[in-house]
Design a protein around this motif. Structure first.
Motif, PDB file in Angstrom:
ATOM      1  N   GLU A 208      11.675   1.286  31.417  1.00 53.24           N
ATOM      2  CA  GLU A 208      11.518   0.903  32.831  1.00 53.24           C
ATOM      3  C   GLU A 208      12.835   0.837  33.577  1.00 53.24           C
ATOM      4  O   GLU A 208      12.882   1.090  34.783  1.00 53.24           O
TER       5      GLU A 208
ATOM      6  N   LYS B 296      -1.324   0.519  40.025  1.00 49.29           N
ATOM      7  CA  LYS B 296      -1.381  -0.310  38.812  1.00 49.29           C
ATOM      8  C   LYS B 296      -2.140  -1.583  39.126  1.00 49.29           C
ATOM      9  O   LYS B 296      -2.226  -1.981  40.297  1.00 49.29           O
TER      10      LYS B 296
ATOM     11  N   GLU C 259      10.435  -1.380  26.253  1.00 53.48           N
ATOM     12  CA  GLU C 259      10.009  -1.448  27.667  1.00 53.48           C
ATOM     13  C   GLU C 259      11.219  -1.483  28.603  1.00 53.48           C
ATOM     14  O   GLU C 259      11.212  -0.861  29.660  1.00 53.48           O
TER      15      GLU C 259
ATOM     16  N   GLY D  58       8.681  -5.859  31.674  1.00 45.44           N
ATOM     17  CA  GLY D  58       8.143  -5.923  30.315  1.00 45.44           C
ATOM     18  C   GLY D  58       6.863  -5.132  30.235  1.00 45.44           C
ATOM     19  O   GLY D  58       6.585  -4.302  31.093  1.00 45.44           O
ATOM     20  N   GLY D  59       6.097  -5.390  29.206  1.00 45.92           N
ATOM     21  CA  GLY D  59       4.835  -4.659  29.081  1.00 45.92           C
ATOM     22  C   GLY D  59       4.142  -4.979  27.769  1.00 45.92           C
ATOM     23  O   GLY D  59       4.552  -5.875  27.025  1.00 45.92           O
TER      24      GLY D  59
ATOM     25  N   GLU E 147       7.184  -9.034  39.274  1.00 47.79           N
ATOM     26  CA  GLU E 147       7.064  -9.542  37.905  1.00 47.79           C
ATOM     27  C   GLU E 147       8.394  -9.471  37.179  1.00 47.79           C
ATOM     28  O   GLU E 147       9.315  -8.759  37.590  1.00 47.79           O
TER      29      GLU E 147
HETATM   30 MG    MG Z   1       5.579  -2.907  32.420  1.00 50.44          MG
END
Ligand code: MG
Ligand code: 9L3
Length: 149
Positions: free
Chosen positions: A73, A43, A69, A53-54, A50
């Motif tokens: 995830e 990625k 998300e 999220g996304g 991090e």
């Molecule tokens: Mg993400």
């Protein structure tokens, strides 16, 4: 020969960067530790830690995107009422400009698990600086430290 200086052109206007809207969440446990996830190999920004999220999908509200998300995830179910907006991150990469609201969440249903094989860690906000983060995430750290004060 003319002694008139050649007319200089105005500097080219910078090309506007594509805006990308991403949502992220600081999940806080009962001890005030925050969950961070390591971006996997393959990625963009692989190896950096991090806030989960996304990206928003077309037409999606930020809170709905974050709930989706977090489920994809981490396998948890978050109610919209449990998402409190904290601050915004904004960072210009070479090819796009990232705008990323950060929410705080202290209550969810289910157990946090790495649904995408990502490494996860619960970290005291004051220790977040020990984990290399994407440039958008790093400026969020003081906001999380201030939350605990
Ligand atoms: Mg993400
Ligand atoms: N990003 C940065 N910090 C975060 C998140 C969730 C995402 N806390 C950046 C990394 C990518 C872009 O946003 O450049 C889109 O994220 P993803 O869809 O690749 O996870």
């Amino acid at each position: 020969m003319s002694d008139v200086a050649p007319q200089s052109l105005p500097p080219a206007a910078p090309k506007p960067l594509r805006m990308v809207l991403v949502v992220a969440c600081a999940l806080l446990d009962a001890d005030g530790r925050v969950l961070i996830a390591k971006r996997p190999e393959g990625k963009a920004l692989a190896g950096l830690w991090e806030f989960p999220g996304g990206k928003l999908e077309a037409g999606e509200r930020p809170e709905a995107a974050l709930i989706r998300e977090l489920h994809e995830e981490l396998g948890i179910t978050v109610k919209e009422a449990c998402l409190a907006p904290l601050t915004f991150a904004s960072h210009a990469y070479d090819d796009f400009h990232l705008l990323m609201p950060l929410y705080v969440c202290r209550r969810w249903d289910g157990f946090v698990s790495a649904r995408e094989g990502q490494e996860l860690k619960w970290v005291a906000p004051a220790r977040l600086r020990d984990y290399p983060m994407p440039p958008a995430d790093e400026p969020l750290i003081p906001h999380l430290i201030a939350l605990q004060a």
